[in-house]
Write an enzyme that holds these catalytic residues in place. Structure first.
Site, PDB file in Angstrom:
ATOM      1  N   LYS A 112      -5.512  20.197  53.451  1.00 62.33           N
ATOM      2  CA  LYS A 112      -5.465  19.027  54.329  1.00 62.33           C
ATOM      3  C   LYS A 112      -6.173  19.261  55.651  1.00 62.33           C
ATOM      4  O   LYS A 112      -6.634  18.319  56.287  1.00 62.33           O
ATOM      5  CB  LYS A 112      -4.026  18.584  54.506  1.00 62.33           C
ATOM      6  CG  LYS A 112      -3.507  18.051  53.166  1.00 62.33           C
ATOM      7  CD  LYS A 112      -2.101  17.578  53.178  1.00 62.33           C
ATOM      8  CE  LYS A 112      -1.746  16.932  51.856  1.00 62.33           C
ATOM      9  NZ  LYS A 112      -1.491  17.910  50.795  1.00 62.33           N
TER      10      LYS A 112
HETATM   11  C1  LIG Z   1      -1.210  17.579  49.544  1.00 64.49           C
HETATM   12  C2  LIG Z   1      -1.372  18.686  48.571  1.00 64.49           C
HETATM   13  C3  LIG Z   1      -1.676  18.431  47.219  1.00 64.49           C
HETATM   14  C4  LIG Z   1      -1.787  17.029  46.674  1.00 64.49           C
HETATM   15  O1  LIG Z   1      -2.928  16.373  47.143  1.00 64.49           O
HETATM   16  P1  LIG Z   1      -3.038  14.783  47.000  1.00 64.49           P
HETATM   17  O2  LIG Z   1      -4.252  14.423  47.774  1.00 64.49           O
HETATM   18  O3  LIG Z   1      -1.792  14.217  47.597  1.00 64.49           O
HETATM   19  O4  LIG Z   1      -3.146  14.479  45.564  1.00 64.49           O
HETATM   20  C5  LIG Z   1      -1.873  19.507  46.396  1.00 64.49           C
HETATM   21  N1  LIG Z   1      -1.741  20.779  46.838  1.00 64.49           N
HETATM   22  C6  LIG Z   1      -1.442  21.051  48.108  1.00 64.49           C
HETATM   23  C7  LIG Z   1      -1.286  22.462  48.536  1.00 64.49           C
HETATM   24  C8  LIG Z   1      -1.259  20.015  49.029  1.00 64.49           C
HETATM   25  O5  LIG Z   1      -0.963  20.296  50.299  1.00 64.49           O
END
Ligand SMILES: *Cc1c(COP(=O)(O)O)cnc(C)c1O
Length: 472
Positions: A112
């Site tokens: 993120k």
């Molecule tokens: C947020 C997250 C996901 C999921 O991603 P999306 O965009 O919500 O599908 C997968 N793995 C990790 C480590 C995350 O932080």
């Protein structure tokens, strides 16, 4: 570029507006009115460019008219300079034709950061230009919260309220949020699940008076700018492996559908992608949809991959919008049915449209540990439980025989193993250490408030905190 709502009943917006707005006023999500297109030769011309240079090329059409090239370049350079690896998103080879894209070298060790380090700077830039302030409200199943906090801490024009489900995020994830003492950061542990947190945020946004009074805004993956920034690494990793002249498929551990939707955007922009492979944990609403054509809510199960412990994948609506040939009224009707009945069939032609491009695979906790162990034995790499779900999905897609043998399969590694050390240690016997810059994290003091799953209590908390901040 203009942006339109997936439910067709909200005004269309500029990039600046869509950045600050988050959810549309008709309950929909914003998408670009048209997809910017790159030809194969445009894409070839990006070979050899750095991550930041590709980022500027790929995202420029989305901010055109709102942000100058020079300003945008400066923001991109600063955002990706905060990463702990010079390639920003390095690729590792796991096996013949199978690669791992490490998306976790940002400040909070999860993918993120790739988007939020830029989005925080975009907010600052746009707010300063407009002389405005915003209140960011977000729900997190763990990683969004820390990434948002890290991206917005100590920024003058932004107050940040992050709700996480109490006891359902890992210790490292919680500490990364609650150890930030910046006065503009407010952590809420809500008595409930991630979906309760997300519903709470939606309910706050649905209160138009409150929304206007506090200038509410969102940075969770319903925000278009986050999706936009995630498109970049699909280009950079595919280019490294020979795109657009080699077939590429991506395997993405999926929760809210934001990350894999960015891959779909890259495809719409002209990047040849053979398949999108979704990995889910026991919370497998998407995989069940791929199997059966029915979207059906279940209760949330806690798993080793908590950032995917959700039952409604909000960003799926953006894909659904295209599958309905961009008919917002039809999307609105289908989503109303889903909300009311917890179950909906979008119809055969939507399913066909989606299945032509997407596969879904599910992996339970035991299987997740087996994959972590197997990858460690095979390659010496430690991987986190979310990444393991994606790698397994990639492997099963390969075995299905549906992919061309020459296709380069890229699995998205979404978190650093040290973010989920218990599962990694159980699987491999090795405790993954935090990088040096975070080595003292677990000893830092915490700042967090516990609230019941009650809209009145949350509204009162917001009012009190914002009044205190104004007085300070
Ligand atoms: C947020 C997250 C996901 C999921 O991603 P999306 O965009 O919500 O599908 C997968 N793995 C990790 C480590 C995350 O932080």
């Amino acid at each position: 570029m203009r942006y339109i709502s997936t439910r067709g009943a909200a005004p269309d917006l500029s990039f600046e507006q869509v950045l600050l707005a988050g959810l549309a006023r008709d309950g929909g999500l914003y998408v670009p009115e048209t997809w910017p297109k790159f030809s194969k030769s445009d894409i070839r011309a990006m070979r050899g460019l750095s991550y930041s240079e590709v980022a500027l090329e790929v995202m420029r059409p989305y901010v055109a008219g709102a942000i100058s090239d020079a300003d945008f370049k400066a923001m991109i350079d600063a955002a990706y300079a905060s990463f702990g690896h010079p390639a920003v998103v390095p690729l590792k080879q796991l096996d013949h034709g199978m690669f791992l894209a490490e998306l976790f070298h940002g400040p909070t060790l999860a993918f993120k950061d790739c988007a939020l380090q830029l989005v925080g700077r975009l907010f600052d830039h746009v707010l300063a230009k407009r002389g405005e302030k915003v209140t960011i409200v977000g729900a997190t199943s763990g990683d969004t919260g820390s990434a948002a906090i890290e991206a917005c801490r100590d920024r003058e024009a932004i107050e940040v309220f992050i709700l996480h489900p109490k006891g359902r995020v890992s210790d490292v994830q919680r500490k990364q949020m609650t150890s930030v003492m910046a006065p503009n950061i407010h952590n809420i542990a809500l008595e409930g699940t991630f979906d309760d947190c997300q519903d709470m945020v939606k309910a706050l946004f649905a209160d138009e008076a409150l929304r206007d009074r506090y200038n509410l805004s969102a940075v969770n993956s319903i925000n278009w700018a986050r999706i936009m920034a995630q498109i970049v690494y699909y280009f950079t990793t595919a280019l490294t492996l020979g795109a657009p002249d080699r077939k590429i498929a991506f395997a993405v551990p999926t929760g809210n559908f934001g990350n894999v939707f960015a891959a779909y955007c890259a495809y719409q922009m002209g990047l040849p992608i053979e398949r999108f492979i979704i990995g889910s944990n026991a919370n497998d609403i998407l995989t069940r949809y791929m199997d059966t054509g029915r979207m059906e809510m279940n209760d949330v199960t806690a798993t080793l991959s908590p950032s995917m412990d959700i039952q409604i994948s909000s960003n799926f609506e953006r894909l659904l919008f295209d599958s309905y040939k961009r008919d917002g009224a039809k999307v609105a009707k289908a989503m109303d049915t889903f909300r009311a009945k917890r179950s909906v069939d979008f119809g055969k032609s939507r399913w066909t449209f989606i299945r032509k491009m997407f596969d879904g695979y599910r992996l339970g906790d035991n299987g997740t540990k087996e994959v972590i162990s197997a990858i460690h034995k095979m390659t010496g790499e430690l991987i986190d439980p979310h990444s393991a779900v994606g790698i397994e999905a990639a492997g099963r897609a390969r075995l299905s025989g549906e992919l061309d043998p020459d296709t380069a399969l890229i699995a998205m590694a979404t978190a650093h193993p040290a973010k989920f050390p218990k599962a990694v240690e159980e699987a491999t016997g090795i405790y993954p250490n935090l990088p040096p810059r975070l080595a003292d994290l677990m000893d830092r003091p915490e700042k967090c408030d516990l609230l019941p799953n009650d809209i009145g209590a949350v509204k009162a908390y917001l009012a009190t905190r914002l009044a205190q901040r104004k007085a300070a």
